[in-house]
Motif scaffolding. Structure first.
Motif, PDB file in Angstrom:
ATOM      1  N   SER A   2       0.835  -1.193   0.000  1.00 24.48           N
ATOM      2  CA  SER A   2       0.000   0.000   0.000  1.00 24.48           C
ATOM      3  C   SER A   2       0.872   1.246   0.000  1.00 24.48           C
ATOM      4  O   SER A   2       1.976   1.271   0.554  1.00 24.48           O
ATOM      5  N   ASN A   3       0.355   2.293  -0.601  1.00 31.35           N
ATOM      6  CA  ASN A   3       1.108   3.538  -0.674  1.00 31.35           C
ATOM      7  C   ASN A   3       0.960   4.311   0.630  1.00 31.35           C
ATOM      8  O   ASN A   3      -0.137   4.411   1.196  1.00 31.35           O
ATOM      9  N   THR A   4       2.029   4.908   1.062  1.00 26.19           N
ATOM     10  CA  THR A   4       2.018   5.674   2.305  1.00 26.19           C
ATOM     11  C   THR A   4       2.144   7.172   2.078  1.00 26.19           C
ATOM     12  O   THR A   4       1.934   7.959   3.004  1.00 26.19           O
ATOM     13  N   LEU A   5       2.474   7.575   0.841  1.00 22.52           N
ATOM     14  CA  LEU A   5       2.666   9.001   0.561  1.00 22.52           C
ATOM     15  C   LEU A   5       1.456   9.621  -0.133  1.00 22.52           C
ATOM     16  O   LEU A   5       0.800  10.510   0.423  1.00 22.52           O
ATOM     17  N   ARG A   7      -2.188   9.153  -2.397  1.00 21.39           N
ATOM     18  CA  ARG A   7      -3.301   8.330  -2.894  1.00 21.39           C
ATOM     19  C   ARG A   7      -3.722   8.894  -4.239  1.00 21.39           C
ATOM     20  O   ARG A   7      -4.061  10.080  -4.348  1.00 21.39           O
ATOM     21  N   ASN A  31      -2.269  13.861  -0.490  1.00 14.74           N
ATOM     22  CA  ASN A  31      -1.116  13.653   0.390  1.00 14.74           C
ATOM     23  C   ASN A  31      -1.596  13.054   1.718  1.00 14.74           C
ATOM     24  O   ASN A  31      -2.374  13.677   2.451  1.00 14.74           O
ATOM     25  N   LYS A  32      -1.137  11.863   2.011  1.00 18.86           N
ATOM     26  CA  LYS A  32      -1.570  11.150   3.212  1.00 18.86           C
ATOM     27  C   LYS A  32      -0.672  11.428   4.424  1.00 18.86           C
ATOM     28  O   LYS A  32      -0.897  10.879   5.499  1.00 18.86           O
ATOM     29  N   THR A  33       0.323  12.273   4.235  1.00 22.02           N
ATOM     30  CA  THR A  33       1.295  12.513   5.298  1.00 22.02           C
ATOM     31  C   THR A  33       1.219  13.954   5.806  1.00 22.02           C
ATOM     32  O   THR A  33       0.507  14.798   5.255  1.00 22.02           O
ATOM     33  N   GLU A 114       7.913   6.088  -4.049  1.00 23.69           N
ATOM     34  CA  GLU A 114       6.716   5.286  -4.278  1.00 23.69           C
ATOM     35  C   GLU A 114       6.232   5.483  -5.711  1.00 23.69           C
ATOM     36  O   GLU A 114       6.349   6.585  -6.279  1.00 23.69           O
TER      37      GLU A 114
END
Length: 219
Positions: A2-5, A7, A31-33, A114
């Motif tokens: 799964s992507n952490t940076l 979506r 941006n998920k961060t 990523e």
């Protein structure tokens, strides 16, 4: 994995397809961060697509839209199948970073980059709009009611009016004649023979009146 940076939405880019006409679709980056993330968009067919912006930054917990325009196609591929794909690369950068360096997305040991792949799917540019079934039923029922209403209206021609008028006139004249005969019978004492003649006259008059009455009803 799964992507952490970032979506990337949608996972499949639905591109409107129309011969000899440009069409566009949009990708959304989230941006998920809590850090600033740099991105770069690549494609397997760079001459066919224009990407704006092709790279940049997404603020912490922020989002960014990317417009992708396809050049006007000259022919329809078999079964509208498309083999084109996009690759979205992302990496965390320092807050003060303002430019995208050439080697920013180069892979190196200990460097987290990523990647998200997005395939292209052709869809009709102008799909036919469905007609609600309820509207069709309402239109049909409304039309039927108008037809029924028209059928129930009696139509009277000039000839029918004349026929009824003549029937009433003849009936009136015959009634006057019978009334005179009755007045004459009251003044004289009828003999058995006279009584028989009068009875025959009444029956004949009644038949004539009945015939005119039936003729009037048919009209």
């Amino acid at each position: 994995m799964s992507n952490t940076l970032l979506r990337v939405s949608p996972s499949d880019l639905k591109m409107p397809f129309e011969l000899k006409k440009q069409n566009s679709a949009c990708l959304e980056l989230f941006n998920k961060t809590d850090q600033r993330v740099a991105f770069k968009v690549k494609t397997t067919n760079p001459k066919k697509y224009a990407v704006r912006p092709a790279n940049g930054f997404v603020p912490p917990r922020g989002s960014l839209g990317i417009s992708i325009t396809m050049q006007a196609p000259k022919e329809i591929p078999p079964d509208y199948h498309c083999k084109d794909k996009f690759l979205v690369q992302s990496i965390v950068v320092e807050e003060g970073t303002k430019d995208i360096a050439d080697d920013m997305f180069s892979k190196a040991p200990g460097k987290l980059i990523e990647e998200v792949k997005v395939r292209v799917i052709y869809v009709p540019a102008n799909p036919p709009s469905p007609v609600p079934e309820e509207s069709e039923e309402e239109d049909i029922s409304s039309s039927d009611s108008d037809v029924d209403h028209e059928v129930k209206r009696p139509s009277t021609s000039k000839s029918d009016i004349c026929l009824v008028s003549n029937t009433i006139k003849s009936y009136t004249e015959e009634n006057k004649k019978i009334q005179k005969e009755l007045d004459l019978l009251r003044k004289t004492k009828p003999s058995p023979e006279g009584f028989s003649s009068t009875l025959v006259l009444l029956i004949f008059s009644f038949s004539v009146l009945l015939g005119y009455y039936l003729l009037g009803c048919r009209a």
